[in-house]
Design a protein around this motif. Sequence first.
Motif, mmCIF file in Angstrom:
data_model
loop_
_atom_site.group_PDB
_atom_site.id
_atom_site.type_symbol
_atom_site.label_atom_id
_atom_site.label_comp_id
_atom_site.label_asym_id
_atom_site.label_seq_id
_atom_site.Cartn_x
_atom_site.Cartn_y
_atom_site.Cartn_z
ATOM 1 N N GLU A 1 0.837 -1.202 0.000
ATOM 2 C CA GLU A 1 0.000 0.000 0.000
ATOM 3 C C GLU A 1 0.871 1.250 0.000
ATOM 4 N N ARG A 2 2.019 1.153 0.648
ATOM 5 C CA ARG A 2 2.981 2.261 0.669
ATOM 6 C C ARG A 2 3.813 2.296 -0.613
ATOM 7 N N GLY A 3 3.704 1.243 -1.420
ATOM 8 C CA GLY A 3 4.459 1.181 -2.668
ATOM 9 C C GLY A 3 5.888 0.729 -2.496
ATOM 10 N N ASP A 4 6.201 0.104 -1.357
ATOM 11 C CA ASP A 4 7.584 -0.283 -1.063
ATOM 12 C C ASP A 4 7.880 -1.673 -1.627
ATOM 13 N N GLU A 5 8.091 -1.736 -2.940
ATOM 14 C CA GLU A 5 8.380 -3.007 -3.598
ATOM 15 C C GLU A 5 9.713 -3.590 -3.130
ATOM 16 N N GLN A 6 10.673 -2.711 -2.819
ATOM 17 C CA GLN A 6 11.971 -3.188 -2.333
ATOM 18 C C GLN A 6 11.809 -4.000 -1.055
ATOM 19 N N LEU A 7 11.099 -3.436 -0.096
ATOM 20 C CA LEU A 7 10.938 -4.097 1.199
ATOM 21 C C LEU A 7 10.194 -5.414 1.051
ATOM 22 N N TRP A 8 9.156 -5.442 0.214
ATOM 23 C CA TRP A 8 8.401 -6.685 0.065
ATOM 24 C C TRP A 8 9.262 -7.768 -0.591
ATOM 25 N N LEU A 9 10.080 -7.400 -1.587
ATOM 26 C CA LEU A 9 10.978 -8.381 -2.201
ATOM 27 C C LEU A 9 12.010 -8.856 -1.181
ATOM 28 N N PHE A 10 12.507 -7.941 -0.356
ATOM 29 C CA PHE A 10 13.465 -8.282 0.694
ATOM 30 C C PHE A 10 12.865 -9.334 1.629
ATOM 31 N N CYS A 11 11.613 -9.127 2.032
ATOM 32 C CA CYS A 11 10.925 -10.084 2.905
ATOM 33 C C CYS A 11 10.743 -11.430 2.210
ATOM 34 N N GLN A 12 10.430 -11.398 0.914
ATOM 35 C CA GLN A 12 10.242 -12.642 0.169
ATOM 36 C C GLN A 12 11.536 -13.447 0.093
ATOM 37 N N ILE B 1 12.055 -8.223 11.293
ATOM 38 C CA ILE B 1 12.209 -8.648 9.899
ATOM 39 C C ILE B 1 12.777 -10.064 9.801
ATOM 40 N N TYR B 2 13.520 -10.500 10.833
ATOM 41 C CA TYR B 2 14.071 -11.858 10.852
ATOM 42 C C TYR B 2 12.963 -12.899 10.996
ATOM 43 N N SER B 3 11.778 -12.474 11.456
ATOM 44 C CA SER B 3 10.668 -13.407 11.656
ATOM 45 C C SER B 3 10.217 -14.075 10.359
ATOM 46 N N TRP B 4 10.586 -13.476 9.214
ATOM 47 C CA TRP B 4 10.197 -14.097 7.945
ATOM 48 C C TRP B 4 10.896 -15.437 7.733
ATOM 49 N N LYS B 5 12.069 -15.637 8.358
ATOM 50 C CA LYS B 5 12.758 -16.925 8.189
ATOM 51 C C LYS B 5 11.991 -18.067 8.855
ATOM 52 N N PRO B 6 11.712 -18.010 10.181
ATOM 53 C CA PRO B 6 10.936 -19.110 10.768
ATOM 54 C C PRO B 6 9.546 -19.242 10.156
ATOM 55 N N THR B 7 8.995 -18.129 9.660
ATOM 56 C CA THR B 7 7.702 -18.202 8.977
ATOM 57 C C THR B 7 7.812 -19.081 7.735
ATOM 58 N N GLY B 8 8.901 -18.891 6.975
ATOM 59 C CA GLY B 8 9.122 -19.704 5.784
ATOM 60 C C GLY B 8 9.403 -21.156 6.115
ATOM 61 N N VAL B 9 10.173 -21.383 7.177
ATOM 62 C CA VAL B 9 10.491 -22.753 7.588
ATOM 63 C C VAL B 9 9.210 -23.513 7.930
ATOM 64 N N ILE B 10 8.338 -22.875 8.698
ATOM 65 C CA ILE B 10 7.079 -23.516 9.085
ATOM 66 C C ILE B 10 6.232 -23.836 7.855
#
Length: 401
Positions: free
Chosen positions: A220-231, A346-355
């Motif tokens: 919504e903020r248009g932050d494509e960089q941050l969303w790709l970083f999280c992915q 932001i590190y929470s995306w790693k265990p989220t992906g593992v699960i």
Amino acid sequence: MTKRTQNSNRSPYPYKLPRLIKTTNVWYILYYVWNVDTQKLVRKRVSVEGRTDAEREQDASEIIAWVSKELQSGAYVGTPKPSPQPAASDVTLSKNLTLTQAVAYFFQTKRDIADSTAILYTNYSNHFLAFFKERGNAQVQLRQITKPVVLAFMDQVRLAGKTRNNILGFMHSFFEMYVEREVIEKNPAAKIRKDSLEESEDHLPFTPEQIRELKESILERGDEQLWLFCQFIYYTFARPGQEIRLLQVKDLMPTSIRITAKRGKTNRFRYPFLSPALEAEIIRLGLRKYPPDYFVFSNASNSDNPNHPDNFKVVPGPTPPGQNSYYNRHVRHLKKLGLFGKDYDIYSWKPTGVIALWSATLDMKLIQEQCGHSTINQTDRYLRKLGLVIRPEKLNEFPTI
């Protein structure tokens, strides 16, 4: 009048606590942090956001609390330099080896330590050396350091439990090296218990609902960089600080990403697989078309206005972003959703992906490869820590005879 530099007894570095600055056009937090490279205080500022004055006051209050805690716990910028040490070639291993000589020999013979770990170990050893220097015993011999002495040092380390345990882990490895070389008979750190850490000290994974809300907020903020970083963190289980932030175009392999030994935690190359979804994003954004040495995530700006939407587009460039750039941007969205300060980051995306991958595949070997674990037992412990175990209903698939 210049504000007086303060120094908490928990921090070995000088600092100036943060304060709110209000101007006609912008509000920001101003603070000073110690630069260990230049040995000077450097000025830092963090923008305050909010649609109303009340929202900005709340945002400022949270930022000030967080920055103050970091400064008082020993935060700094730059790369800590080791204290001047004698060359390892000049050190003779004997029963009279001093701690100063032992530290020099340790760092110049342990070549399998990753750069990021070496920086931490250097910091820990400098604190240990300073502990004896402050007590007038700078030339203490290794054999004179006993368990009570190590405990006295640990008792004055006023840092978070996880950091204390990391320091203790370093000391165990350090002294064990000299037990093996028969310089000392016993490891004085061997039987010292680590602090019991509450579960809250870990990075909590996001729920499916939180994932959806974070994605909506970021885009919504248009932050494509941050969303790709999280992915990238979510799909590859790579660490945000070095492994993703310093990722270069040449590291985007056909079916994996390359994490170099210098950037990785384990000081060895590893190649997390690219999921079809992440590969589709790489193709859509044309990331492999940029020069090989460009950083996938760059600090290049497309506008003088820091909030201009074009600055959030994914455009690789010759210089990487700042160390906390994406962390701070991610914090904004955690605050918006009421998740900040509740063990999500932001590190929470790693265990989220593992699960997510474990739930979809129940493939422990795949999880091991993607995490870069050296043994399957390490992966098993990691999964159990996340509350993931082999589900008993899988026994229903046991063939009958």
